[in-house]
Design a protein around this motif. Sequence first.
Motif, PDB file in Angstrom:
ATOM      1  N   LEU A   1       0.814  -1.229   0.000  1.00  0.00           N
ATOM      2  CA  LEU A   1       0.000   0.000   0.000  1.00  0.00           C
ATOM      3  C   LEU A   1       0.846   1.277   0.000  1.00  0.00           C
ATOM      4  N   PRO A   2       1.960   1.320   0.793  1.00  0.00           N
ATOM      5  CA  PRO A   2       2.769   2.547   0.774  1.00  0.00           C
ATOM      6  C   PRO A   2       3.249   2.917  -0.635  1.00  0.00           C
ATOM      7  N   ILE A   3       3.568   1.898  -1.455  1.00  0.00           N
ATOM      8  CA  ILE A   3       4.031   2.170  -2.819  1.00  0.00           C
ATOM      9  C   ILE A   3       2.904   2.828  -3.619  1.00  0.00           C
ATOM     10  N   PHE A   4       1.677   2.271  -3.471  1.00  0.00           N
ATOM     11  CA  PHE A   4       0.518   2.833  -4.167  1.00  0.00           C
ATOM     12  C   PHE A   4       0.257   4.265  -3.711  1.00  0.00           C
ATOM     13  N   ILE A   5       0.417   4.501  -2.393  1.00  0.00           N
ATOM     14  CA  ILE A   5       0.151   5.854  -1.860  1.00  0.00           C
ATOM     15  C   ILE A   5       1.186   6.839  -2.411  1.00  0.00           C
ATOM     16  N   VAL A   6       2.441   6.425  -2.469  1.00  0.00           N
ATOM     17  CA  VAL A   6       3.490   7.308  -2.985  1.00  0.00           C
ATOM     18  C   VAL A   6       3.218   7.644  -4.456  1.00  0.00           C
ATOM     19  N   ILE A   7       2.831   6.614  -5.227  1.00  0.00           N
ATOM     20  CA  ILE A   7       2.603   6.854  -6.662  1.00  0.00           C
ATOM     21  C   ILE A   7       1.381   7.744  -6.883  1.00  0.00           C
ATOM     22  N   THR A   8       0.223   7.345  -6.293  1.00  0.00           N
ATOM     23  CA  THR A   8      -1.022   8.065  -6.597  1.00  0.00           C
ATOM     24  C   THR A   8      -1.209   9.318  -5.748  1.00  0.00           C
ATOM     25  N   GLY A   9      -0.571   9.351  -4.552  1.00  0.00           N
ATOM     26  CA  GLY A   9      -0.789  10.485  -3.644  1.00  0.00           C
ATOM     27  C   GLY A   9       0.285  11.543  -3.743  1.00  0.00           C
ATOM     28  N   LEU A  10       1.490  11.194  -4.200  1.00  0.00           N
ATOM     29  CA  LEU A  10       2.581  12.170  -4.247  1.00  0.00           C
ATOM     30  C   LEU A  10       3.157  12.340  -5.656  1.00  0.00           C
ATOM     31  N   LEU A  11       3.689  11.230  -6.210  1.00  0.00           N
ATOM     32  CA  LEU A  11       4.419  11.334  -7.472  1.00  0.00           C
ATOM     33  C   LEU A  11       3.535  11.855  -8.609  1.00  0.00           C
ATOM     34  N   TYR A  12       2.295  11.329  -8.681  1.00  0.00           N
ATOM     35  CA  TYR A  12       1.391  11.739  -9.761  1.00  0.00           C
ATOM     36  C   TYR A  12       0.897  13.176  -9.582  1.00  0.00           C
ATOM     37  N   PRO A  13       0.318  13.555  -8.425  1.00  0.00           N
ATOM     38  CA  PRO A  13      -0.157  14.935  -8.274  1.00  0.00           C
ATOM     39  C   PRO A  13       0.957  15.972  -8.367  1.00  0.00           C
ATOM     40  N   LEU A  14       2.192  15.636  -7.925  1.00  0.00           N
ATOM     41  CA  LEU A  14       3.272  16.608  -7.971  1.00  0.00           C
ATOM     42  C   LEU A  14       3.923  16.668  -9.355  1.00  0.00           C
ATOM     43  N   GLY A  15       3.436  15.831 -10.260  1.00  0.00           N
ATOM     44  CA  GLY A  15       3.961  15.850 -11.625  1.00  0.00           C
ATOM     45  C   GLY A  15       5.332  15.226 -11.755  1.00  0.00           C
ATOM     46  N   ILE A  16       5.772  14.460 -10.764  1.00  0.00           N
ATOM     47  CA  ILE A  16       7.098  13.833 -10.829  1.00  0.00           C
ATOM     48  C   ILE A  16       7.097  12.695 -11.849  1.00  0.00           C
ATOM     49  N   ILE A  17       5.959  11.965 -11.930  1.00  0.00           N
ATOM     50  CA  ILE A  17       5.840  10.992 -13.015  1.00  0.00           C
ATOM     51  C   ILE A  17       4.851  11.569 -14.031  1.00  0.00           C
ATOM     52  N   PRO A  18       5.100  11.374 -15.307  1.00  0.00           N
ATOM     53  CA  PRO A  18       4.223  11.975 -16.325  1.00  0.00           C
ATOM     54  C   PRO A  18       2.788  11.469 -16.209  1.00  0.00           C
ATOM     55  N   ALA A  19       1.849  12.382 -16.388  1.00  0.00           N
ATOM     56  CA  ALA A  19       0.425  12.091 -16.193  1.00  0.00           C
ATOM     57  C   ALA A  19      -0.060  10.973 -17.116  1.00  0.00           C
ATOM     58  N   GLU A  20       0.512  10.883 -18.299  1.00  0.00           N
ATOM     59  CA  GLU A  20       0.010   9.883 -19.259  1.00  0.00           C
ATOM     60  C   GLU A  20       0.282   8.449 -18.795  1.00  0.00           C
ATOM     61  N   LEU A  21       1.238   8.281 -17.858  1.00  0.00           N
ATOM     62  CA  LEU A  21       1.499   6.935 -17.326  1.00  0.00           C
ATOM     63  C   LEU A  21       0.281   6.377 -16.604  1.00  0.00           C
ATOM     64  N   LEU A  22      -0.511   7.277 -16.002  1.00  0.00           N
ATOM     65  CA  LEU A  22      -1.719   6.839 -15.300  1.00  0.00           C
ATOM     66  C   LEU A  22      -2.969   7.207 -16.092  1.00  0.00           C
ATOM     67  N   ALA A  23      -2.829   7.319 -17.384  1.00  0.00           N
ATOM     68  CA  ALA A  23      -3.971   7.678 -18.239  1.00  0.00           C
ATOM     69  C   ALA A  23      -5.010   6.561 -18.211  1.00  0.00           C
ATOM     70  N   TYR A  24      -6.279   6.937 -18.525  1.00  0.00           N
ATOM     71  CA  TYR A  24      -7.396   6.001 -18.368  1.00  0.00           C
ATOM     72  C   TYR A  24      -7.183   4.690 -19.120  1.00  0.00           C
ATOM     73  N   ASP A  25      -6.804   4.779 -20.391  1.00  0.00           N
ATOM     74  CA  ASP A  25      -6.705   3.539 -21.174  1.00  0.00           C
ATOM     75  C   ASP A  25      -5.586   2.624 -20.676  1.00  0.00           C
ATOM     76  N   ARG A  26      -4.497   3.208 -20.153  1.00  0.00           N
ATOM     77  CA  ARG A  26      -3.398   2.385 -19.600  1.00  0.00           C
ATOM     78  C   ARG A  26      -3.877   1.642 -18.347  1.00  0.00           C
ATOM     79  N   ILE A  27      -4.557   2.403 -17.454  1.00  0.00           N
ATOM     80  CA  ILE A  27      -5.047   1.790 -16.200  1.00  0.00           C
ATOM     81  C   ILE A  27      -6.116   0.751 -16.526  1.00  0.00           C
ATOM     82  N   PHE A  28      -6.958   1.061 -17.541  1.00  0.00           N
ATOM     83  CA  PHE A  28      -8.009   0.114 -17.940  1.00  0.00           C
ATOM     84  C   PHE A  28      -7.381  -1.185 -18.451  1.00  0.00           C
TER      85      PHE A  28
END
Lengths: 115, 245
Positions: free
Chosen positions: A24-51
């Motif tokens: 869970l900590p890994i998921f929290i870091v990715i979705t709660g910090l890295l993604y909102p702060l723009g550290i990882i590119p937004a398209e990595l978590l784009a809808y079709d990729r997650i789908f």
Amino acid sequence: MSRSHEPIFWGLFGAGGMVAALILPIFIVITGLLYPLGIIPAELLAYDRIFAFASSWWGALILLVVICFPLWLSLHRLYHCLHDFKIHAGVRTQTVFYGIAYTATIASIVLVLVL
Amino acid sequence: MAEIMKMSILRYRPETDEKPVWQSYDVPYNHETSILDALGYIKDELDPTLSYRWSCRMAICGSCGMMVNGQPKLGCKAFLRDYAGGELKLEALANFPIERDLVVDMSDFIAKLESIKPYIITQEPRSLDDGCTTQTPKQMEQYKQFSMCINCGLCYAACPQYGLDNKFTGPAALALIHRYNNDTRDQGKAERMKFINEEAGVWGCTFVGNCSVVCPKGVDPAAAIQLGKVESAKDYVIQMFKPGE
């Protein structure tokens, strides 16, 4: 002397503890910090990729593990906290608590299969 | 020149006191004065009516357990120097009924210790002619620390689960089950598993861990109970494939 059925719930609680502590900590870091702060590119978590991730069998398995086991962990812990707060809940309360975890587990499985 | 410590003791004399009452004493102490020594001073010099249990003065007999400023301690192993500049509040061990002053009724605890078959059980009777049963140091290591328990009851006073519901078998008795179940000379595990598998067995524990914190002999009952949960869980799965048991 009657045997307790606690081993079932303790097993699920233990599995949830492992997931909550290690994954869970890994998921929290990715979705709660890295993604909102723009550290990882937004398209990595784009809808079709997650789908696509959720539709694959291994992605579905990861999602189920991450969703279901921590649910059993939390509801088992909350149920035992009631006792610590001197609310001596009986079988009915136990059914409600584990029933929530059970229902949510079944719902997750159905949703993941539908995806 | 000795320092003076104010000691408040929760008194209860059933023939005169309706409920426990606090009473204070000024006790001189030096670097070596234990709480048990201080109680002896009160009994000899200030108030012969004070009641407390004691025997060995060296943390072997397990008689002088009491609450020291709210923490379960052995009177002989706690020293006034560690409370210098403060006040000492002594009470009878928590979670047990008070019999008189610092003396508690331990019948429930003793009954639990006796009930779990705390002795070596063999399938076949053994005679002296069979000779010694040898053990390797590794085999002995499996149970040795759990055999150091002196039955003082501090872990029961520290256990919130025993406090909430004294049907719980409790730390010392469950650690004692672990001690015998893990002794290679013993064959009584099957008989003892039923005490572990109960709701009031290992499953009454929520792993607060205070039992292991307060143990004056370095026993780790919390670890014994968690290992007991693993054993009980294995036993649970095995019995599902053994119908009729």
